[in-house]
Motif scaffolding. Structure first.
Motif, short mmCIF file in Angstrom:
data_model
loop_
_atom_site.label_atom_id
_atom_site.label_comp_id
_atom_site.label_asym_id
_atom_site.label_seq_id
_atom_site.Cartn_x
_atom_site.Cartn_y
_atom_site.Cartn_z
N LEU A 1 -6.68 0.36 11.11
CA LEU A 1 -6.73 1.72 10.90
C LEU A 1 -7.85 1.54 9.47
N ASN A 2 -8.88 2.88 10.25
CA ASN A 2 -10.16 2.57 9.33
C ASN A 2 -10.04 4.05 8.63
N GLN A 3 -11.22 5.16 8.10
CA GLN A 3 -11.90 5.86 8.92
C GLN A 3 -12.06 6.83 8.98
N PHE A 4 -12.06 5.82 10.57
CA PHE A 4 -12.16 6.51 11.99
C PHE A 4 -11.21 6.51 12.71
N ALA A 5 -10.01 6.50 12.00
CA ALA A 5 -9.15 6.95 12.73
C ALA A 5 -8.61 8.37 13.45
N ASP A 6 -8.84 9.19 12.60
CA ASP A 6 -8.74 10.56 13.53
C ASP A 6 -9.92 11.12 14.19
N VAL A 7 -10.99 10.16 14.45
CA VAL A 7 -12.28 10.44 15.15
C VAL A 7 -11.72 10.58 17.06
N ALA A 8 -12.33 10.45 18.00
CA ALA A 8 -12.11 10.83 19.03
C ALA A 8 -13.44 9.25 19.51
N HIS A 9 -12.99 8.66 20.35
CA HIS A 9 -14.01 7.78 20.59
C HIS A 9 -15.62 7.77 20.89
N GLU A 10 -15.48 9.46 21.81
CA GLU A 10 -16.64 10.30 22.53
C GLU A 10 -16.49 10.68 21.68
N GLU A 11 -16.30 11.64 19.93
CA GLU A 11 -17.34 12.00 19.03
C GLU A 11 -17.53 10.57 18.62
N TYR B 1 -8.43 18.85 6.29
CA TYR B 1 -8.46 19.49 7.47
C TYR B 1 -8.35 21.29 7.76
N ALA B 2 -8.99 22.09 7.96
CA ALA B 2 -9.89 23.29 7.79
C ALA B 2 -7.96 24.18 7.82
N SER B 3 -8.08 23.84 9.10
CA SER B 3 -6.54 24.94 9.46
C SER B 3 -4.90 23.83 10.24
N PRO B 4 -4.00 23.93 10.38
CA PRO B 4 -3.29 23.62 10.94
C PRO B 4 -3.06 23.04 12.02
N LYS B 5 -4.35 23.77 12.98
CA LYS B 5 -4.18 23.72 14.03
C LYS B 5 -4.96 22.88 14.23
N VAL B 6 -6.14 22.40 13.74
CA VAL B 6 -7.50 21.29 13.14
C VAL B 6 -6.52 19.94 12.79
N LYS B 7 -5.81 20.42 11.86
CA LYS B 7 -4.60 18.63 11.60
C LYS B 7 -3.82 18.41 13.00
N VAL B 8 -2.98 19.33 13.90
CA VAL B 8 -2.16 18.99 14.24
C VAL B 8 -3.30 18.03 15.92
N LYS B 9 -5.32 18.79 15.78
CA LYS B 9 -5.12 18.16 17.11
C LYS B 9 -5.90 16.29 16.20
N ASP C 1 1.13 -1.30 -0.03
CA ASP C 1 0.26 -0.12 0.25
C ASP C 1 0.91 1.19 -0.30
N LEU C 2 1.74 1.29 0.72
CA LEU C 2 2.66 2.56 1.46
C LEU C 2 4.10 1.78 1.52
N ALA C 3 4.93 2.48 1.22
CA ALA C 3 6.67 2.52 1.14
C ALA C 3 6.63 2.54 2.24
N SER D 1 0.03 9.47 5.08
CA SER D 1 -0.41 8.64 4.46
C SER D 1 -2.16 8.21 4.13
N TRP D 2 -2.16 7.81 5.60
CA TRP D 2 -3.69 7.66 6.26
C TRP D 2 -4.83 8.51 5.40
N SER D 3 -3.96 9.78 5.63
CA SER D 3 -4.95 10.85 5.53
C SER D 3 -5.92 10.99 3.89
N VAL D 4 -4.12 10.83 3.16
CA VAL D 4 -4.13 10.63 1.18
C VAL D 4 -5.26 9.33 0.83
N LYS D 5 -4.80 8.34 2.00
CA LYS D 5 -5.43 7.60 1.62
C LYS D 5 -7.56 7.27 1.91
#
Length: 358
Positions: A92-102, A58-66, A36-38, A49-53
């Protein structure tokens, strides 16, 4: 096997995402194969890589860091769980950047409390499969042509509508021989006496709506938009699919559940409020579930694998989740309610036509 005794996430990554599972290597266990990737040099490379896949922006660098910080926490849970587990694994699936409570707030939507708070669904007190005998060793309604492709509810608590529709699609195909994709969106927009669109609902009320309105529109005539819309239930020159009733499976009875499932797909409520469920990738699930009935799926079969019995469940989170959108959960656990309480709330639609019946 090499590399399974390290506690370092980065080590797991550099080994090609290999995890220990029942003595075997599975290089896709966290959602990627080596092709899938190097191999990344850092966790941030993996996140990129996951973000591309998964086409994440993300709306801003701050959001991306979060989101990156959440991604790291979720990855650690995936790796640690896979290291100690043998029957199922996470990825890792589409929910990997989602906090569990979210995640619980946005993607679950079963509301069994509606029946207690608002009104009792008028389900038949009978169970038509009570006297069913000589059940098959295995059933897969996908192979029998009674299951439409996996759908995606999106960021909306509409699982109840998808579970309802999948069960109706199934019985309609069994009775008529025609597999027709039906409209979850109609239930979202129009079934609002007791059900609440993205705010959650209950399959029995949805079955009752379809009966009361003399049918439900097709997906083609009334497509899903991942949000509540304006009700368009009366559409001239549009076909609708009807049912004549519905019944509840007697609760906390695996035998009754299998009797029903041997005859048709069954709508099921489960306790799915755990991180293991959020990142389920494959195998026969018998892990942490949560404490409340919060999600609805559709049981579409049962089988065994290497002596482990399981139920096949169709989910509504797209094909990137689980086993191409499906979920295998252990049966024969000895608990009356089953793993994740799958035998507590189950029901199915009835479509009676002359000459057909159990």
């Amino acid at each position: 096997m090499q590399g399974c005794n390290s506690a370092s996430i980065s080590f797991i990554i550099k080994q090609g995402f290999v995890a220990c599972r029942a003595g075997h290597q599975d290089p896709s266990v966290v959602g990627y194969s080596q092709e899938d990737l190097a191999l990344p040099n850092s966790l941030f490379d993996l996140f990129t890589s996951w973000s591309v896949k998964h086409r994440k922006t993300y709306a801003s660098p701050k959001v991306k860091v979060k989101r990156y910080e959440i991604f790291k926490q979720n990855l650690r849970h995936i790796v640690e769980t896979n290291r100690r587990n043998g029957s199922y694994w996470l990825g890792l699936n589409q929910f990997a950047d989602v906090a569990h409570e979210e995640f619980k707030a946005s993607y679950l939507g079963l509301k069994p409390g509606l029946a207690r708070r608002d009104a009792q669904p008028h389900s038949s007190t009978t169970f038509r499969y009570e006297n069913a005998m000589n059940l098959p060793w295995a059933v897969d309604w996908r192979k029998k042509g009674a299951v439409t492709p996996v759908k995606n509810q999106g960021e909306c608590g509409s699982c109840w509508a998808f579970s309802t529709v999948a069960a109706v699609e199934g019985i309609n195909q069994i009775v008529t021989g025609k597999l027709i994709s039906l409209s979850e969106q109609e239930l979202m927009d129009c079934d609002n006496t007791f059900d609440h669109g993205c705010g959650g609902g209950l399959m029995d009320f949805a079955f009752a709506y379809i009966i009361g309105k003399q049918g439900i529109h097709t997906e083609e005539d009334y497509p899903y938009i991942m949000e509540e819309g304006y009700c368009r239930e009366k559409q001239p020159q549009s076909n609708v699919i009807t049912i004549t009733g519905y019944e509840d499976v007697p609760g906390n009875s695996e035998t009754s559940f299998l009797k029903a499932l041997a005859h048709q797909p069954v709508s099921v409520g489960i306790t799915a409020g755990s991180r293991d469920f959020q990142f389920y990738k494959g195998g026969i699930f018998d892990g942490s579930c949560g404490v409340e009935l919060k999600h609805a799926l559709t049981a579409v079969g049962f089988d065994s694998d290497n002596g482990q019995d399981y139920i096949i469940m169709k989910n509504s989170w797209g094909k990137n989740w689980g086993e191409q959108g499906y979920f295998r959960i252990r049966r024969g656990s000895g608990k009356p309610e089953g793993v994740c309480d799958i035998y507590k709330i189950a029901s199915y639609p009835i479509k009676n036509v002359p000459g057909w019946g159990p």
